[in-house]
Design a protein around this motif. Structure first.
Motif, PDB file in Angstrom:
ATOM      1  N   GLN A  43       0.833  -1.197   0.000  1.00 11.41           N
ATOM      2  CA  GLN A  43       0.000   0.000   0.000  1.00 11.41           C
ATOM      3  C   GLN A  43       0.870   1.250   0.000  1.00 11.41           C
ATOM      4  OE1 GLN A  43      -2.396   0.512   3.500  1.00 11.41           O
ATOM      5  NE2 GLN A  43      -3.812   1.896   2.470  1.00 11.41           N
ATOM      6  N   GLN A  44       1.921   1.250   0.821  1.00 17.78           N
ATOM      7  CA  GLN A  44       2.825   2.399   0.864  1.00 17.78           C
ATOM      8  C   GLN A  44       3.528   2.580  -0.471  1.00 17.78           C
ATOM      9  OE1 GLN A  44       5.222   1.326   4.249  1.00 17.78           O
ATOM     10  NE2 GLN A  44       3.899   2.422   5.683  1.00 17.78           N
ATOM     11  N   LYS A  45       3.934   1.484  -1.086  1.00 21.84           N
ATOM     12  CA  LYS A  45       4.603   1.555  -2.387  1.00 21.84           C
ATOM     13  C   LYS A  45       3.666   2.133  -3.446  1.00 21.84           C
ATOM     14  CE  LYS A  45       6.909  -1.287  -5.831  1.00 21.84           C
ATOM     15  NZ  LYS A  45       7.258  -2.653  -6.263  1.00 21.84           N
ATOM     16  N   ARG A  46       2.408   1.683  -3.448  1.00 25.20           N
ATOM     17  CA  ARG A  46       1.442   2.197  -4.418  1.00 25.20           C
ATOM     18  C   ARG A  46       1.183   3.677  -4.206  1.00 25.20           C
ATOM     19  NH1 ARG A  46      -2.371  -2.881  -3.830  1.00 25.20           N
ATOM     20  NH2 ARG A  46      -1.387  -4.249  -5.352  1.00 25.20           N
ATOM     21  N   GLN A  47       1.074   4.092  -2.944  1.00 20.96           N
ATOM     22  CA  GLN A  47       0.857   5.505  -2.657  1.00 20.96           C
ATOM     23  C   GLN A  47       2.037   6.340  -3.126  1.00 20.96           C
ATOM     24  OE1 GLN A  47       0.073   5.535   1.552  1.00 20.96           O
ATOM     25  NE2 GLN A  47      -2.129   5.200   1.288  1.00 20.96           N
ATOM     26  N   LYS A  48       3.244   5.822  -2.902  1.00 21.75           N
ATOM     27  CA  LYS A  48       4.451   6.526  -3.338  1.00 21.75           C
ATOM     28  C   LYS A  48       4.475   6.641  -4.860  1.00 21.75           C
ATOM     29  CE  LYS A  48       9.476   6.281  -3.138  1.00 21.75           C
ATOM     30  NZ  LYS A  48      10.637   5.464  -2.748  1.00 21.75           N
ATOM     31  N   GLU A  49       4.157   5.546  -5.543  1.00 22.16           N
ATOM     32  CA  GLU A  49       4.143   5.567  -7.005  1.00 22.16           C
ATOM     33  C   GLU A  49       3.087   6.536  -7.530  1.00 22.16           C
ATOM     34  OE1 GLU A  49       3.561   1.468  -8.022  1.00 22.16           O
ATOM     35  OE2 GLU A  49       5.688   0.983  -7.777  1.00 22.16           O
ATOM     36  N   GLU A  50       1.919   6.556  -6.896  1.00 19.15           N
ATOM     37  CA  GLU A  50       0.858   7.471  -7.323  1.00 19.15           C
ATOM     38  C   GLU A  50       1.290   8.921  -7.124  1.00 19.15           C
ATOM     39  OE1 GLU A  50      -2.438   8.912  -8.985  1.00 19.15           O
ATOM     40  OE2 GLU A  50      -1.894   6.790  -8.953  1.00 19.15           O
ATOM     41  N   LEU A  51       1.944   9.201  -6.008  1.00 18.53           N
ATOM     42  CA  LEU A  51       2.448  10.544  -5.751  1.00 18.53           C
ATOM     43  C   LEU A  51       3.489  10.939  -6.800  1.00 18.53           C
ATOM     44  CD1 LEU A  51       2.548  13.031  -3.881  1.00 18.53           C
ATOM     45  CD2 LEU A  51       4.339  11.856  -2.591  1.00 18.53           C
ATOM     46  N   GLU A  52       4.379  10.023  -7.125  1.00 16.51           N
ATOM     47  CA  GLU A  52       5.398  10.300  -8.147  1.00 16.51           C
ATOM     48  C   GLU A  52       4.748  10.552  -9.510  1.00 16.51           C
ATOM     49  OE1 GLU A  52       7.988   6.929  -7.887  1.00 16.51           O
ATOM     50  OE2 GLU A  52       9.035   7.718  -6.118  1.00 16.51           O
ATOM     51  N   ARG A  53       3.711   9.762  -9.853  1.00 11.70           N
ATOM     52  CA  ARG A  53       3.009   9.977 -11.121  1.00 11.70           C
ATOM     53  C   ARG A  53       2.341  11.348 -11.144  1.00 11.70           C
ATOM     54  NH1 ARG A  53       1.767   4.399 -10.839  1.00 11.70           N
ATOM     55  NH2 ARG A  53      -0.194   4.810  -9.764  1.00 11.70           N
ATOM     56  N   GLU A  54       1.744  11.721 -10.042  1.00 17.68           N
ATOM     57  CA  GLU A  54       1.084  13.026  -9.973  1.00 17.68           C
ATOM     58  C   GLU A  54       2.102  14.156 -10.107  1.00 17.68           C
ATOM     59  OE1 GLU A  54      -1.848  15.729  -9.951  1.00 17.68           O
ATOM     60  OE2 GLU A  54      -2.132  13.555  -9.994  1.00 17.68           O
ATOM     61  N   GLN A  55       3.250  14.010  -9.457  1.00 12.49           N
ATOM     62  CA  GLN A  55       4.301  15.026  -9.577  1.00 12.49           C
ATOM     63  C   GLN A  55       4.811  15.101 -11.004  1.00 12.49           C
ATOM     64  OE1 GLN A  55       7.053  13.717  -6.556  1.00 12.49           O
ATOM     65  NE2 GLN A  55       6.066  14.931  -4.946  1.00 12.49           N
ATOM     66  N   GLN A  56       4.942  13.953 -11.659  1.00  9.83           N
ATOM     67  CA  GLN A  56       5.394  13.925 -13.048  1.00  9.83           C
ATOM     68  C   GLN A  56       4.377  14.624 -13.947  1.00  9.83           C
ATOM     69  OE1 GLN A  56       8.360  12.935 -14.032  1.00  9.83           O
ATOM     70  NE2 GLN A  56       7.955  13.417 -16.168  1.00  9.83           N
ATOM     71  N   ARG A  57       3.078  14.371 -13.704  1.00 10.38           N
ATOM     72  CA  ARG A  57       2.035  15.049 -14.487  1.00 10.38           C
ATOM     73  C   ARG A  57       2.114  16.561 -14.304  1.00 10.38           C
ATOM     74  NH1 ARG A  57      -2.158  11.880 -11.977  1.00 10.38           N
ATOM     75  NH2 ARG A  57      -1.744   9.800 -12.697  1.00 10.38           N
ATOM     76  N   GLU A  58       2.342  17.003 -13.082  1.00  8.44           N
ATOM     77  CA  GLU A  58       2.455  18.437 -12.821  1.00  8.44           C
ATOM     78  C   GLU A  58       3.665  19.033 -13.534  1.00  8.44           C
ATOM     79  OE1 GLU A  58       2.414  19.155  -8.613  1.00  8.44           O
ATOM     80  OE2 GLU A  58       0.434  18.252  -8.371  1.00  8.44           O
ATOM     81  N   LYS A  59       4.782  18.306 -13.521  1.00  6.33           N
ATOM     82  CA  LYS A  59       5.972  18.781 -14.233  1.00  6.33           C
ATOM     83  C   LYS A  59       5.698  18.896 -15.725  1.00  6.33           C
ATOM     84  CE  LYS A  59       9.561  17.033 -11.117  1.00  6.33           C
ATOM     85  NZ  LYS A  59      10.666  16.069 -10.987  1.00  6.33           N
ATOM     86  N   GLU A  60       5.047  17.875 -16.287  1.00  2.00           N
ATOM     87  CA  GLU A  60       4.722  17.899 -17.714  1.00  2.00           C
ATOM     88  C   GLU A  60       3.780  19.056 -18.034  1.00  2.00           C
ATOM     89  OE1 GLU A  60       5.755  16.042 -20.330  1.00  2.00           O
ATOM     90  OE2 GLU A  60       7.219  15.102 -19.002  1.00  2.00           O
ATOM     91  N   PHE A  61       2.804  19.285 -17.162  1.00  4.20           N
ATOM     92  CA  PHE A  61       1.870  20.381 -17.375  1.00  4.20           C
ATOM     93  C   PHE A  61       2.598  21.718 -17.354  1.00  4.20           C
ATOM     94  CE2 PHE A  61      -1.053  23.597 -15.624  1.00  4.20           C
ATOM     95  CZ  PHE A  61      -2.014  23.586 -16.622  1.00  4.20           C
ATOM     96  N   GLU A  62       3.485  21.909 -16.387  1.00  2.00           N
ATOM     97  CA  GLU A  62       4.259  23.153 -16.305  1.00  2.00           C
ATOM     98  C   GLU A  62       5.157  23.312 -17.524  1.00  2.00           C
ATOM     99  OE1 GLU A  62       4.213  25.780 -14.217  1.00  2.00           O
ATOM    100  OE2 GLU A  62       2.437  24.840 -13.341  1.00  2.00           O
ATOM    101  N   ARG A  63       5.736  22.208 -17.979  1.00  2.00           N
ATOM    102  CA  ARG A  63       6.604  22.252 -19.163  1.00  2.00           C
ATOM    103  C   ARG A  63       5.798  22.669 -20.388  1.00  2.00           C
ATOM    104  NH1 ARG A  63       8.464  18.505 -23.081  1.00  2.00           N
ATOM    105  NH2 ARG A  63      10.571  19.020 -23.763  1.00  2.00           N
ATOM    106  N   GLU A  64       4.640  22.073 -20.558  1.00  2.00           N
ATOM    107  CA  GLU A  64       3.771  22.435 -21.678  1.00  2.00           C
ATOM    108  C   GLU A  64       3.331  23.888 -21.573  1.00  2.00           C
ATOM    109  OE1 GLU A  64       2.728  20.764 -24.434  1.00  2.00           O
ATOM    110  OE2 GLU A  64       4.146  19.182 -23.891  1.00  2.00           O
ATOM    111  N   LYS A  65       3.054  24.314 -20.384  1.00  2.00           N
ATOM    112  CA  LYS A  65       2.639  25.693 -20.160  1.00  2.00           C
ATOM    113  C   LYS A  65       3.758  26.662 -20.559  1.00  2.00           C
ATOM    114  CE  LYS A  65       0.612  28.450 -16.438  1.00  2.00           C
ATOM    115  NZ  LYS A  65       0.297  28.464 -15.011  1.00  2.00           N
ATOM    116  N   GLN A  66       4.997  26.289 -20.244  1.00  2.00           N
ATOM    117  CA  GLN A  66       6.140  27.130 -20.598  1.00  2.00           C
ATOM    118  C   GLN A  66       6.373  27.140 -22.115  1.00  2.00           C
ATOM    119  OE1 GLN A  66       7.928  29.094 -18.592  1.00  2.00           O
ATOM    120  NE2 GLN A  66       6.659  28.491 -16.849  1.00  2.00           N
ATOM    121  N   LEU A  67       6.020  26.048 -22.771  1.00  2.00           N
ATOM    122  CA  LEU A  67       6.266  25.936 -24.211  1.00  2.00           C
ATOM    123  C   LEU A  67       5.178  26.570 -25.063  1.00  2.00           C
ATOM    124  CD1 LEU A  67       7.621  22.297 -24.460  1.00  2.00           C
ATOM    125  CD2 LEU A  67       8.929  24.421 -24.609  1.00  2.00           C
TER     126      LEU A  67
END
Length: 75
Positions: A43-67
């Motif tokens: 459960q902890q591993k899944r939560q960590k992975e989900e958090l990492e995916r969400e952070q990655q999505r936010e980074k991609e969104f910010e990158r697209e926003k900058q572009l």
């Protein structure tokens, strides 16, 4: 005398049954403890992975926003 021997044999038989039940219960307790620990880790591993995916999505969104093209400021 035969009744006493029969009673002792019966008591020995039921004692052995109780010992076996106790061993089985201890084994089951150990197994359930291990499974609970494993489930918590998963459960902890899944939560960590989900958090990492969400952070990655936010980074991609910010990158697209900058572009995205923006109108140049006139000076």
């Amino acid at each position: 005398m035969l009744d006493i021997n029969a009673l002792f044999a019966e008591a020995k038989h039921y004692h052995a049954k109780l010992v076996n039940i106790r061993k089985e219960m201890l084994m089951l307790h150990e197994k359930t403890s291990k499974l609970k620990k494993r489930a918590l880790k998963l459960q902890q591993k899944r939560q960590k992975e989900e958090l990492e995916r969400e952070q990655q999505r936010e980074k991609e969104f910010e990158r697209e926003k900058q572009l995205t093209a923006r109108p140049a400021k006139r000076t």
